[in-house]
Scaffold this motif. Structure first.
Motif, mmCIF file in Angstrom:
data_model
loop_
_atom_site.group_PDB
_atom_site.id
_atom_site.type_symbol
_atom_site.label_atom_id
_atom_site.label_comp_id
_atom_site.label_asym_id
_atom_site.label_seq_id
_atom_site.Cartn_x
_atom_site.Cartn_y
_atom_site.Cartn_z
ATOM 1 N N GLN A 288 0.832 -1.194 0.000
ATOM 2 C CA GLN A 288 0.000 0.000 0.000
ATOM 3 C C GLN A 288 0.874 1.255 0.000
ATOM 4 N N PRO A 289 0.590 2.225 -0.855
ATOM 5 C CA PRO A 289 1.342 3.485 -0.819
ATOM 6 C C PRO A 289 1.084 4.207 0.493
ATOM 7 N N LEU A 290 2.095 4.912 0.953
ATOM 8 C CA LEU A 290 2.040 5.530 2.275
ATOM 9 C C LEU A 290 2.045 7.048 2.197
ATOM 10 N N LYS A 291 1.527 7.651 3.239
ATOM 11 C CA LYS A 291 1.544 9.098 3.401
ATOM 12 C C LYS A 291 2.282 9.396 4.710
ATOM 13 N N PHE A 292 3.188 10.381 4.682
ATOM 14 C CA PHE A 292 3.964 10.730 5.860
ATOM 15 C C PHE A 292 3.563 12.126 6.332
ATOM 16 N N LEU A 293 3.195 12.230 7.594
ATOM 17 C CA LEU A 293 2.756 13.487 8.179
ATOM 18 C C LEU A 293 3.594 13.802 9.409
ATOM 19 N N GLN A 294 3.715 15.081 9.717
ATOM 20 C CA GLN A 294 4.404 15.500 10.926
ATOM 21 C C GLN A 294 3.376 15.804 12.009
ATOM 22 N N CYS A 295 3.552 15.197 13.169
ATOM 23 C CA CYS A 295 2.607 15.377 14.259
ATOM 24 C C CYS A 295 2.900 16.688 14.985
ATOM 25 N N PRO A 296 1.929 17.593 15.054
ATOM 26 C CA PRO A 296 2.141 18.856 15.762
ATOM 27 C C PRO A 296 2.016 18.727 17.274
ATOM 28 N N MET A 297 1.632 17.522 17.750
ATOM 29 C CA MET A 297 1.376 17.349 19.178
ATOM 30 C C MET A 297 2.578 16.817 19.948
ATOM 31 N N PRO A 304 9.238 17.458 14.915
ATOM 32 C CA PRO A 304 8.134 16.601 15.355
ATOM 33 C C PRO A 304 8.297 15.164 14.873
ATOM 34 N N GLN A 305 7.534 14.277 15.483
ATOM 35 C CA GLN A 305 7.535 12.884 15.071
ATOM 36 C C GLN A 305 6.771 12.732 13.762
ATOM 37 N N THR A 306 7.107 11.684 13.013
ATOM 38 C CA THR A 306 6.463 11.417 11.732
ATOM 39 C C THR A 306 5.380 10.361 11.897
ATOM 40 N N ILE A 307 4.207 10.658 11.358
ATOM 41 C CA ILE A 307 3.100 9.703 11.355
ATOM 42 C C ILE A 307 3.075 9.030 9.994
ATOM 43 N N GLN A 334 -5.796 20.855 12.032
ATOM 44 C CA GLN A 334 -4.630 21.062 12.891
ATOM 45 C C GLN A 334 -3.334 21.035 12.086
ATOM 46 N N LEU A 335 -3.298 20.205 11.052
ATOM 47 C CA LEU A 335 -2.109 20.163 10.202
ATOM 48 C C LEU A 335 -1.908 21.487 9.476
ATOM 49 N N LYS A 336 -3.010 22.131 9.078
ATOM 50 C CA LYS A 336 -2.905 23.437 8.419
ATOM 51 C C LYS A 336 -2.428 24.501 9.400
ATOM 52 N N VAL A 337 -2.941 24.454 10.622
ATOM 53 C CA VAL A 337 -2.498 25.402 11.642
ATOM 54 C C VAL A 337 -1.033 25.166 11.972
ATOM 55 N N TYR A 338 -0.632 23.893 12.019
ATOM 56 C CA TYR A 338 0.777 23.582 12.295
ATOM 57 C C TYR A 338 1.682 24.111 11.177
ATOM 58 N N LYS A 339 1.208 24.061 9.961
ATOM 59 C CA LYS A 339 1.982 24.632 8.849
ATOM 60 C C LYS A 339 2.219 26.124 9.083
ATOM 61 N N MET A 340 1.179 26.830 9.531
ATOM 62 C CA MET A 340 1.328 28.258 9.786
ATOM 63 C C MET A 340 2.311 28.501 10.919
ATOM 64 N N LYS A 341 2.249 27.683 11.943
ATOM 65 C CA LYS A 341 3.188 27.811 13.065
ATOM 66 C C LYS A 341 4.615 27.614 12.588
ATOM 67 N N THR A 342 4.835 26.640 11.714
ATOM 68 C CA THR A 342 6.175 26.380 11.176
ATOM 69 C C THR A 342 6.661 27.564 10.345
ATOM 70 N N ASP A 343 5.789 28.105 9.495
ATOM 71 C CA ASP A 343 6.163 29.270 8.681
ATOM 72 C C ASP A 343 6.512 30.467 9.561
ATOM 73 N N ARG A 440 -5.794 27.700 3.754
ATOM 74 C CA ARG A 440 -7.125 27.123 3.590
ATOM 75 C C ARG A 440 -7.049 25.920 2.651
ATOM 76 N N GLY A 441 -7.452 24.775 3.138
ATOM 77 C CA GLY A 441 -7.430 23.566 2.312
ATOM 78 C C GLY A 441 -6.043 23.116 1.918
ATOM 79 N N ASN A 442 -5.019 23.514 2.676
ATOM 80 C CA ASN A 442 -3.647 23.221 2.252
ATOM 81 C C ASN A 442 -2.728 23.123 3.464
ATOM 82 N N SER A 443 -2.213 21.943 3.716
ATOM 83 C CA SER A 443 -1.250 21.741 4.808
ATOM 84 C C SER A 443 0.138 21.408 4.277
ATOM 85 N N SER A 444 0.351 21.543 2.972
ATOM 86 C CA SER A 444 1.645 21.215 2.380
ATOM 87 C C SER A 444 2.621 22.358 2.554
#
Length: 623
Positions: A288-297, A304-307, A334-343, A440-444
């Motif tokens: 199965q193809p995978l998706k990797f996300l960074q946990c803001p928590m 951050p840890q990778t999900i 939350q991922l979108k908000v975390y993106k803003m925090k990182t920026d 908006r609609g974008n956590s990349s």
């Protein structure tokens, strides 16, 4: 008339094989293809004509265009006819890839899409997929087939991010730091030689859609120190060599950028840069193809840890994702908000400017001569400092909407800030909206959701595939006329800066091709429009107030007023009408009857050759 009857009539008229036939077009086995090739004594014509694909190199920086008048033909040297034709060929490769993904039985299983009623539809859709000029033989793809394509595009975007982040350009004078960059113009960009390899087709498809959002693309290249990439554009000469124009196959190079990406993932991973994504997925149906996300928590500091989550599970749910490290629930907002925090953290460390503060709201470049004193970056910096004294304060908000409400409240309640920045409240709200539009609609890491951008561009790819100028007898003439109409279209934009104009298909292909060399498009736009860098907004709705339909009617009206002697704005662009224009331009003495006879005979021949190509049968007799 029932849909089935319409399909049968069209298949009979076009001599396409029945949808019940198992041995069709691209789905035929190698043996059956060999048996159905045209006779050895009958030479298949080469369409499109290879002589069209000339002048493929991008403009040389040494060319002195600054002193030329914008109406001078030499000023509008890009895009040339051959570059536009190569672009049309590339769009056919995208269209071919989409059909292969939709027809793939292996991807049905891999992505969990197994509706039995799709099988018959897939066979119909796989036959003659159009009537060479826009008449669809099969029904529109159903939601299940579109879903499969969206999952594939999600993978392609992940691979593009790997490619993008792996590109490492030597820092130049124009890319030393953001503070230095703010005083550099597009003419100062350094332009080293193009990398030795082209990216895979799916990565190229994402890059293509990305550049067709020129404001966001410039902003990201600026913020991520990739102005050298912005400076280049698509290498049309290499793309032309890589495209098989008989089968619309893109021959990905073997070496690719994998050696340049030290953290490249295994071949079955979504971030792999293997040459052919579809073939890789089909060769490993159990993985199965995978998706990797960074946990803001959780995580330590800024790392951050990778999900790790299944791509199908990630795309198939709007619910929370449980982090295996901290057991916290993370949702997409939350991922979108975390993106803003990182920026914001990057901004505070003077590493990157905040998104939405690179370009003036009018389209001018902030810090350039066209807008040297724009207060937007300083205003946003001061507003964020007051609203969020610490970067962690941003994470107190659970959604981008909550962040937006907080910023607007702060702006309204801080008259000192308004007075200090000398900005009216309406302008402040506009700047906040521009900033938040990146989330908006974008956590990349990008300024826009690239999957949505590729999907939106898919409708234009379908239109180009339906009208199929690339296989027509009028290819060169259509592009030549479209180039002149595009110049007239852009003059409308320059003369009427407050209006939104909607291009026709022929004008749009030239506009798109010019944007695929961003620096050249910037030069053209800012010269013709006196400093404005015109964006290309593909998110405007089709209908309603301010929609494309309304804008198109307004464009026709203004076109008629500004160009009373020109052809109507809305033209028939079919093969027959376009070929008539070719003849009128070369031999105006032809009688109407003789013109109709010649055009009809020639167009029918080209149609017959195209049918033969699709069915792998003998070509018709020559004209």
């Amino acid at each position: 008339m029932a849909t089935a009857s319409i399909i049968q009539n069209l298949q009979k008229r076009l001599k396409f094989p029945s949808s019940k036939t198992k041995d069709r077009g691209i789905l035929k086995s190698k043996a059956s293809r060999k048996n159905s090739e045209c006779p050895s004594n009958q030479k298949r014509p080469v369409i499109p004509d290879p002589r069209i694909f000339t002048d493929l190199l991008l403009p040389d920086d040494s060319q002195q265009t600054a002193a030329l008048d914008v109406d001078d033909d030499s000023f509008f040297s890009y895009p040339a006819v051959g570059q536009c034709a190569t672009h049309l060929a590339l769009l056919e490769c995208f269209s071919h890839l989409k059909r292969r993904v939709m027809w793939s039985d292996v991807l049905d299983t891999k992505f969990g899409i197994l509706p039995e009623h799709e099988k018959e539809h897939r066979e119909i859709y796989a036959d003659g997929y159009d009537d060479l000029e826009g008449i669809c033989v099969g029904e529109r793809p159903t939601a299940h087939l579109e879903r499969k394509w969206e999952l594939f595009v999600e993978l392609a975007v992940d691979r593009f991010e790997t490619w993008w982040t792996g590109l490492d350009f030597k820092a130049t004078q124009g890319e030393q730091s953001n503070s230095e960059n703010s005083s550099k113009g597009a003419s100062d960009f350094h332009s080293p030689s193009w990398a030795s390899d082209l990216p895979p087709l799916d990565v190229l498809m994402v890059w293509h859609a990305y550049m067709l959002n020129p404001h966001c693309y410039y902003e990201d290249c600026f913020r991520h120190n990739k102005l050298s990439l912005y400076d280049r554009g698509l290498p049309w000469h290499k793309l032309n060599d890589a495209i098989d124009k008989e089968r619309w196959i893109y021959n990905s190079p073997k070496s690719l950028f994998q050696s340049k990406v030290p953290d490249a993932k295994p071949a079955h991973d979504s971030c792999s840069l293997t040459p052919y994504l579809l073939e890789t997925l089909e060769s490993c149906p159990e993985k199965q193809p995978l998706k990797f996300l960074q946990c803001p928590m959780c995580g330590t500091g800024e790392v951050p840890q990778t999900i790790q989550i299944s791509l199908v599970a990630y795309c198939g749910t709007d619910h929370s994702i449980v982090c295996p490290h901290c057991a916290g629930s993370v949702d997409r907002e939350q991922l979108k908000v975390y993106k803003m925090k990182t920026d914001y953290a990057y901004h505070l460390h003077n590493e990157r400017r905040m998104p939405g503060t690179i370009l003036h709201v009018s389209g001018d470049l902030v810090g350039q001569e066209v807008a040297p004193n724009d207060p937007a970056p300083k205003y946003i910096a001061n507003l964020l400092e007051i609203a969020f004294p610490n970067t962690e304060n941003i994470l107190e908000h659970q959604s981008v909407t909550s962040v937006e409400d907080h910023l607007r409240d702060v702006a309204r309640e801080m008259p000192v800030l308004q007075e200090k920045e000398s900005l009216p409240l309406r302008k402040q709200m506009k700047l906040i909206d521009t900033l938040l539009s990146r989330y908006r609609g974008n956590s990349s890491i990008f300024a826009l959701n690239l999957k949505d951008a590729v999907i939106r561009q898919g409708s234009f790819v379908d239109k180009m595939n339906n009208i199929l100028w690339i296989r027509s007898p009028n290819l060169e003439g259509t592009i030549t006329r479209a180039r002149e109409r595009y110049r007239q279209f852009f003059r409308l934009i320059a003369r009427h800066p407050r209006q939104v104009f909607v291009p026709t298909l022929d004008i749009d292909i030239i506009w798109h091709t010019q944007q695929l060399c961003p620096k050249e498009y910037f030069r053209y736009s800012t010269r013709v429009c006196e400093g404005r860098y015109i964006d290309h907004d593909d998110k405007i709705p089709q209908q309603g107030t301010g929609g494309l339909d309304e804008g198109f009617e307004e464009t026709k009206r203004v076109w008629k007023e500004d160009y009373p002697e020109a052809e109507d704005y809305a033209l028939c662009l079919c093969w027959h009408c376009e070929r008539k224009k070719d003849y009128r331009g070369t031999d105006p003495t032809l009688s109407a009857k003789e013109l109709e006879r010649r055009v009809t005979k020639e167009v029918e021949y080209y149609r017959g050759v195209e049918r033969a190509r699709r069915e792998h049968t003998a070509v018709p007799s020559h004209i």
